[in-house]
Scaffold this motif. Structure first.
Motif, PDB file in Angstrom:
ATOM      1  N   ARG A 114       5.527  16.409   1.249  1.00 17.75           N
ATOM      2  CA  ARG A 114       5.341  14.961   1.399  1.00 17.75           C
ATOM      3  C   ARG A 114       6.494  14.212   0.743  1.00 17.75           C
ATOM      4  N   LYS A 115       6.946  13.150   1.387  1.00 19.02           N
ATOM      5  CA  LYS A 115       8.023  12.327   0.834  1.00 19.02           C
ATOM      6  C   LYS A 115       7.487  11.468  -0.300  1.00 19.02           C
ATOM      7  N   CYS A 116       8.333  11.283  -1.312  1.00 24.92           N
ATOM      8  CA  CYS A 116       7.977  10.372  -2.394  1.00 24.92           C
ATOM      9  C   CYS A 116       9.249   9.713  -2.906  1.00 24.92           C
TER      10      CYS A 116
ATOM     11  N   LEU B  49      16.407   3.650  -6.212  1.00 23.71           N
ATOM     12  CA  LEU B  49      15.249   4.327  -5.637  1.00 23.71           C
ATOM     13  C   LEU B  49      15.731   5.572  -4.893  1.00 23.71           C
ATOM     14  N   VAL B  50      15.205   6.731  -5.278  1.00 21.07           N
ATOM     15  CA  VAL B  50      15.629   8.010  -4.714  1.00 21.07           C
ATOM     16  C   VAL B  50      14.469   8.611  -3.935  1.00 21.07           C
ATOM     17  N   GLU B  51      14.769   9.088  -2.718  1.00 20.08           N
ATOM     18  CA  GLU B  51      13.739   9.705  -1.877  1.00 20.08           C
ATOM     19  C   GLU B  51      13.897  11.218  -1.922  1.00 20.08           C
ATOM     20  N   ARG B  52      12.805  11.911  -2.185  1.00 21.63           N
ATOM     21  CA  ARG B  52      12.774  13.373  -2.203  1.00 21.63           C
ATOM     22  C   ARG B  52      11.376  13.804  -1.757  1.00 21.63           C
ATOM     23  N   THR B  53      11.138  15.088  -1.848  1.00 18.96           N
ATOM     24  CA  THR B  53       9.787  15.576  -1.572  1.00 18.96           C
ATOM     25  C   THR B  53       9.065  15.761  -2.899  1.00 18.96           C
ATOM     26  N   VAL B  54       7.769  15.889  -2.810  1.00 21.19           N
ATOM     27  CA  VAL B  54       6.955  16.100  -4.007  1.00 21.19           C
ATOM     28  C   VAL B  54       7.419  17.368  -4.718  1.00 21.19           C
ATOM     29  N   ALA B  55       7.678  18.429  -3.955  1.00 26.35           N
ATOM     30  CA  ALA B  55       8.099  19.705  -4.539  1.00 26.35           C
ATOM     31  C   ALA B  55       9.419  19.570  -5.302  1.00 26.35           C
TER      32      ALA B  55
ATOM     33  N   ALA C  96      11.507  17.901 -11.950  1.00 27.74           N
ATOM     34  CA  ALA C  96      12.276  16.870 -12.669  1.00 27.74           C
ATOM     35  C   ALA C  96      11.373  16.061 -13.597  1.00 27.74           C
ATOM     36  N   ILE C  97      10.223  15.689 -13.102  1.00 27.01           N
ATOM     37  CA  ILE C  97       9.284  14.913 -13.921  1.00 27.01           C
ATOM     38  C   ILE C  97       8.733  15.771 -15.051  1.00 27.01           C
ATOM     39  N   SER C  98       8.493  17.025 -14.768  1.00 22.69           N
ATOM     40  CA  SER C  98       8.009  17.945 -15.793  1.00 22.69           C
ATOM     41  C   SER C  98       9.047  18.123 -16.909  1.00 22.69           C
TER      42      SER C  98
END
Length: 135
Positions: free
Chosen positions: A58-60, A68-74, A79-81
Motif C-alpha cells: 500500500r502507498k503511504c 512529502l515522500v511517497e513510498r510503500t508501507v513495507a 525507517a520509522i522503526s
C-alpha cells in the motif's frame, strides 16, 4: 573598608543566585526536551502499530524535512522503526543528563544553603529563610 566587604558579599550573593538560576533553567530545558522526545516516541509507536495492520504494498506518505515522500508501507516501516530506536536511545541519554543536572542543582543548593520558597519550605516566611541562610 567595611563598605567594600559589603559590596563583595552582595556580588557573591548575586553570583550564587545567578548560577543557581542558570542551573534551574538548564534543568527545565532538559525536562522540556525530555517531554518532547517522549511525545515523539509515543507518536512513532502509534504510527508503527497502525502501519503494521496495512498491506505492505500500500502507498503511504511521510514528511521528511518538509518534503512529502511517497513510498510503500513495507519501505517506511524500517525507517520509522529506526527513528523510534534513535529516539529511545536519546531518551536514555537525556534522562541521565537530567538526573545529573538535578543532582548538581541539589548539591549547589546544599552547599550555599539555598531554600526555595514555595518548594523547599512552602510556609516559611522571609525572616525564617534569612535565618536559615545565615545559620
Amino acid at each position: 573598608m567595611a563598605e567594600g566587604s559589603g559590596d563583595n558579599t552582595k556580588k557573591d550573593t548575586e553570583q550564587i543566585v545567578s548560577i543557581f538560576s542558570r542551573l534551574r533553567q538548564e534543568q527545565g530545558s532538559l525536562s522540556d526536551k525530555l517531554a518532547e522526545l517522549e511525545a515523539d516516541l509515543s507518536e512513532h509507536t502509534l504510527v508503527l502499530q497502525m502501519m503494521e495492520k496495512l498491506e505492505p504494498e500500500r502507498k503511504c506518505f511521510r514528511r521528511v524535512g518538509g518534503v512529502l515522500v511517497e513510498r510503500t508501507v513495507a519501505e517506511f516501516i524500517p525507517a520509522i522503526s529506526d527513528t523510534k530506536t534513535q529516539i529511545s536511545n536519546m531518551l536514555v541519554t537525556m534522562r541521565e543528563q537530567l538526573e545529573s543536572k538535578t543532582k548538581e542543582l541539589q548539591e549547589y543548593k546544599k552547599l550555599h544553603k539555598i531554600v526555595v520558597r514555595g518548594v523547599d519550605a512552602p510556609d516559611m516566611t522571609i525572616e525564617e529563610m534569612s535565618a536559615v541562610g545565615s545559620a
